[in-house]
Design a protein around this motif. Sequence first.
Motif, PDB file in Angstrom:
ATOM      1  N   GLY A  15       0.789  -1.228   0.000  1.00 19.11           N
ATOM      2  CA  GLY A  15       0.000   0.000   0.000  1.00 19.11           C
ATOM      3  C   GLY A  15       0.815   1.268   0.000  1.00 19.11           C
ATOM      4  N   VAL A  16       2.075   1.173  -0.420  1.00 18.25           N
ATOM      5  CA  VAL A  16       2.944   2.348  -0.488  1.00 18.25           C
ATOM      6  C   VAL A  16       2.716   3.060  -1.829  1.00 18.25           C
ATOM      7  CG1 VAL A  16       5.322   3.171  -0.416  1.00 18.25           C
ATOM      8  CG2 VAL A  16       4.653   1.136   0.885  1.00 18.25           C
ATOM      9  N   PRO A  17       2.463   4.370  -1.813  1.00 10.64           N
ATOM     10  CA  PRO A  17       2.291   5.089  -3.080  1.00 10.64           C
ATOM     11  C   PRO A  17       3.527   4.961  -3.960  1.00 10.64           C
ATOM     12  CG  PRO A  17       1.603   6.448  -1.234  1.00 10.64           C
ATOM     13  CD  PRO A  17       2.292   5.248  -0.650  1.00 10.64           C
ATOM     14  N   SER A  18       3.308   4.753  -5.245  1.00 10.04           N
ATOM     15  CA  SER A  18       4.420   4.610  -6.168  1.00 10.04           C
ATOM     16  C   SER A  18       5.201   5.919  -6.279  1.00 10.04           C
ATOM     17  CB  SER A  18       3.886   4.212  -7.548  1.00 10.04           C
ATOM     18  OG  SER A  18       4.888   4.325  -8.533  1.00 10.04           O
ATOM     19  N   PRO A  19       6.531   5.897  -6.046  1.00  8.30           N
ATOM     20  CA  PRO A  19       7.328   7.128  -6.112  1.00  8.30           C
ATOM     21  C   PRO A  19       7.213   7.848  -7.450  1.00  8.30           C
ATOM     22  CG  PRO A  19       8.588   5.366  -5.081  1.00  8.30           C
ATOM     23  CD  PRO A  19       7.333   4.738  -5.630  1.00  8.30           C
ATOM     24  N   GLN A  20       7.141   7.095  -8.539  1.00  6.96           N
ATOM     25  CA  GLN A  20       7.087   7.745  -9.853  1.00  6.96           C
ATOM     26  C   GLN A  20       5.798   8.536 -10.030  1.00  6.96           C
ATOM     27  OE1 GLN A  20       7.315   4.551 -12.735  1.00  6.96           O
ATOM     28  NE2 GLN A  20       5.093   4.387 -12.867  1.00  6.96           N
ATOM     29  N   TRP A  21       4.698   8.009  -9.474  1.00  5.13           N
ATOM     30  CA  TRP A  21       3.439   8.731  -9.596  1.00  5.13           C
ATOM     31  C   TRP A  21       3.391   9.914  -8.642  1.00  5.13           C
ATOM     32  CZ3 TRP A  21       1.160   8.301 -13.892  1.00  5.13           C
ATOM     33  CH2 TRP A  21       1.114   7.086 -14.575  1.00  5.13           C
ATOM     34  N   LEU A  22       3.952   9.757  -7.442  1.00  7.80           N
ATOM     35  CA  LEU A  22       4.005  10.883  -6.517  1.00  7.80           C
ATOM     36  C   LEU A  22       4.818  12.031  -7.117  1.00  7.80           C
ATOM     37  CD1 LEU A  22       4.502   9.278  -2.974  1.00  7.80           C
ATOM     38  CD2 LEU A  22       2.464  10.439  -3.861  1.00  7.80           C
ATOM     39  N   ALA A  23       5.872  11.701  -7.835  1.00 11.97           N
ATOM     40  CA  ALA A  23       6.694  12.735  -8.459  1.00 11.97           C
ATOM     41  C   ALA A  23       5.900  13.503  -9.510  1.00 11.97           C
ATOM     42  CB  ALA A  23       7.936  12.103  -9.092  1.00 11.97           C
ATOM     43  N   ARG A  24       5.045  12.804 -10.227  1.00  8.63           N
ATOM     44  CA  ARG A  24       4.231  13.478 -11.245  1.00  8.63           C
ATOM     45  C   ARG A  24       3.176  14.364 -10.593  1.00  8.63           C
ATOM     46  NH1 ARG A  24       5.077  11.282 -16.321  1.00  8.63           N
ATOM     47  NH2 ARG A  24       2.957  11.572 -17.124  1.00  8.63           N
ATOM     48  N   GLU A  50       3.599  15.947  -7.784  1.00  7.43           N
ATOM     49  CA  GLU A  50       4.320  17.138  -7.339  1.00  7.43           C
ATOM     50  C   GLU A  50       4.600  18.088  -8.494  1.00  7.43           C
ATOM     51  OE1 GLU A  50       4.846  18.184  -4.245  1.00  7.43           O
ATOM     52  OE2 GLU A  50       3.617  16.426  -3.770  1.00  7.43           O
ATOM     53  N   ALA A  51       4.833  17.538  -9.664  1.00  4.93           N
ATOM     54  CA  ALA A  51       5.161  18.367 -10.821  1.00  4.93           C
ATOM     55  C   ALA A  51       4.024  19.303 -11.212  1.00  4.93           C
ATOM     56  CB  ALA A  51       5.534  17.473 -12.011  1.00  4.93           C
ATOM     57  N   VAL A  52       2.786  18.904 -10.933  1.00  2.00           N
ATOM     58  CA  VAL A  52       1.637  19.712 -11.367  1.00  2.00           C
ATOM     59  C   VAL A  52       0.855  20.294 -10.194  1.00  2.00           C
ATOM     60  CG1 VAL A  52       1.421  18.423 -13.518  1.00  2.00           C
ATOM     61  CG2 VAL A  52       0.140  17.664 -11.507  1.00  2.00           C
ATOM     62  N   SER A 106      -7.851  26.779 -17.159  1.00  5.32           N
ATOM     63  CA  SER A 106      -7.780  27.500 -18.434  1.00  5.32           C
ATOM     64  C   SER A 106      -7.054  26.662 -19.478  1.00  5.32           C
ATOM     65  CB  SER A 106      -7.037  28.821 -18.247  1.00  5.32           C
ATOM     66  OG  SER A 106      -5.661  28.575 -17.962  1.00  5.32           O
ATOM     67  N   ALA A 107      -7.209  27.035 -20.726  1.00  6.12           N
ATOM     68  CA  ALA A 107      -6.511  26.342 -21.814  1.00  6.12           C
ATOM     69  C   ALA A 107      -5.003  26.444 -21.628  1.00  6.12           C
ATOM     70  CB  ALA A 107      -6.931  26.930 -23.160  1.00  6.12           C
ATOM     71  N   GLU A 108      -4.537  27.590 -21.108  1.00  5.02           N
ATOM     72  CA  GLU A 108      -3.111  27.788 -20.887  1.00  5.02           C
ATOM     73  C   GLU A 108      -2.605  26.851 -19.786  1.00  5.02           C
ATOM     74  OE1 GLU A 108      -4.880  31.079 -22.929  1.00  5.02           O
ATOM     75  OE2 GLU A 108      -5.391  30.207 -20.969  1.00  5.02           O
ATOM     76  N   GLN A 109      -3.384  26.692 -18.725  1.00  2.70           N
ATOM     77  CA  GLN A 109      -2.991  25.781 -17.651  1.00  2.70           C
ATOM     78  C   GLN A 109      -2.990  24.334 -18.136  1.00  2.70           C
ATOM     79  OE1 GLN A 109      -6.012  27.213 -14.887  1.00  2.70           O
ATOM     80  NE2 GLN A 109      -4.415  27.888 -13.475  1.00  2.70           N
ATOM     81  N   LEU A 110      -3.963  23.997 -18.957  1.00  8.61           N
ATOM     82  CA  LEU A 110      -4.028  22.652 -19.521  1.00  8.61           C
ATOM     83  C   LEU A 110      -2.767  22.364 -20.342  1.00  8.61           C
ATOM     84  CD1 LEU A 110      -6.241  20.321 -19.653  1.00  8.61           C
ATOM     85  CD2 LEU A 110      -6.743  21.201 -21.937  1.00  8.61           C
ATOM     86  N   ALA A 111      -2.381  23.327 -21.161  1.00 11.36           N
ATOM     87  CA  ALA A 111      -1.191  23.153 -22.001  1.00 11.36           C
ATOM     88  C   ALA A 111       0.074  23.054 -21.158  1.00 11.36           C
ATOM     89  CB  ALA A 111      -1.092  24.301 -22.993  1.00 11.36           C
ATOM     90  N   GLU A 112       0.169  23.864 -20.108  1.00  8.92           N
ATOM     91  CA  GLU A 112       1.355  23.856 -19.252  1.00  8.92           C
ATOM     92  C   GLU A 112       1.506  22.509 -18.541  1.00  8.92           C
ATOM     93  OE1 GLU A 112       4.836  25.041 -17.440  1.00  8.92           O
ATOM     94  OE2 GLU A 112       3.746  25.899 -19.154  1.00  8.92           O
ATOM     95  N   ILE A 113       0.395  21.958 -18.069  1.00 11.89           N
ATOM     96  CA  ILE A 113       0.446  20.644 -17.432  1.00 11.89           C
ATOM     97  C   ILE A 113       0.907  19.588 -18.421  1.00 11.89           C
ATOM     98  CG2 ILE A 113      -1.037  18.790 -16.540  1.00 11.89           C
ATOM     99  CD1 ILE A 113      -2.548  20.951 -14.971  1.00 11.89           C
ATOM    100  N   GLY A 114       0.442  19.684 -19.659  1.00  9.80           N
ATOM    101  CA  GLY A 114       0.888  18.751 -20.686  1.00  9.80           C
ATOM    102  C   GLY A 114       2.397  18.791 -20.878  1.00  9.80           C
ATOM    103  N   LYS A 115       2.957  20.000 -20.853  1.00 15.92           N
ATOM    104  CA  LYS A 115       4.415  20.136 -20.994  1.00 15.92           C
ATOM    105  C   LYS A 115       5.144  19.543 -19.790  1.00 15.92           C
ATOM    106  CE  LYS A 115       4.169  24.371 -23.794  1.00 15.92           C
ATOM    107  NZ  LYS A 115       4.467  25.846 -23.802  1.00 15.92           N
ATOM    108  N   LEU A 172       4.285  17.204 -17.861  1.00 19.62           N
ATOM    109  CA  LEU A 172       4.195  15.755 -17.803  1.00 19.62           C
ATOM    110  C   LEU A 172       4.730  15.084 -19.080  1.00 19.62           C
ATOM    111  CD1 LEU A 172       0.724  15.328 -16.063  1.00 19.62           C
ATOM    112  CD2 LEU A 172       3.013  15.201 -15.049  1.00 19.62           C
ATOM    113  N   GLY A 173       5.291  15.879 -19.974  1.00 17.78           N
ATOM    114  CA  GLY A 173       5.917  15.321 -21.168  1.00 17.78           C
ATOM    115  C   GLY A 173       4.958  14.800 -22.203  1.00 17.78           C
TER     116      GLY A 173
END
Length: 330
Positions: A253-262, A264-266, A317-326, A328-329
Amino acid sequence: METLENRTLGRSGIRAGALGFGCWAIGGEWTDPAGAPLGWGRTDDEESVAAVRRALELGVTFFDTADVYGAGHSERLLGRALRGRRAEAVIATKWGNVFDERQKVMTGGDDSVGYARAALLASLRRLGTDYVDLWQLHLGDADPERAALLREACEGFVREGLIRAYGWSTDDPARAAVFARGPHCAAVQHGLNVLVDAPEMVELCEREELASISRGPLAMGLLTGKYGPLSRSAAGDIRATPPPWLDWFDAGGVPSPQWLARVEAVREILMSQGRTLAQGALAWLWARSPRTVPIPGFRTVAQAEENAGAVAYGPLSAEQLAEIGKLLGR
């Protein structure tokens, strides 16, 4: 600030709020045949009923459950909570899994037309209603040819007045397209959240004029902010012994580090304008497509109030949507 209006569920004409509530968690504890948990741990039925009723007060009208959640218990609770207020709610439930209600065990699946009718009538009894607004096939990998027969059975149930519309809970656009050929198909329920996009399915929903019922909008809790690197899920919670498809959490039941990092990114963008992290995750979904209806889970009045509070902020906003896309790659 852009506001949200009610959605029309696909081609059905059924109107519902842009935010739905998922009723998996309130089903309580149930297991697979080997004893592995399939629920979210222990729940308080009185609190669950109060949470559903509070959601109604706050304008949430769409409630998504399944016959197998809690081996029938979620449907029974939802029916109890909506007693006397059925006309105010849009009820979505699912079928296809076979379970022992007394033992609280899921025992298998059945994609036969005969079982579909039996399952529907059983759901109506548990829900205490004479119709279901949206009825969904819960076997995501069912054979497409057999699914076409189920689609025609659903059309028959519409004519009988037992359901108003139907859909498929699947992450496969090709399978979803099989149901989309039916005149009364209204929705696809599929995985979608800020961490994992589903462009092909969103495109299908937009092309076929279907509602996109967003399953896992808060990534099983990772997008609520309550999980950190040292968090552990309690015994009896599916996250404590995650099955292969649940990759948000590792063993124990430990949160996956890779997903926690994502997450944090957004985080900063999602929490803009005073939103909580969960409210920001819901705002991303509304910005992603005008056809999305996220169905976050809940177990308490406080969770119901926080999730319902997201509506007032509207989509990102559309700008926030685009920024999140960037970020998260994508």
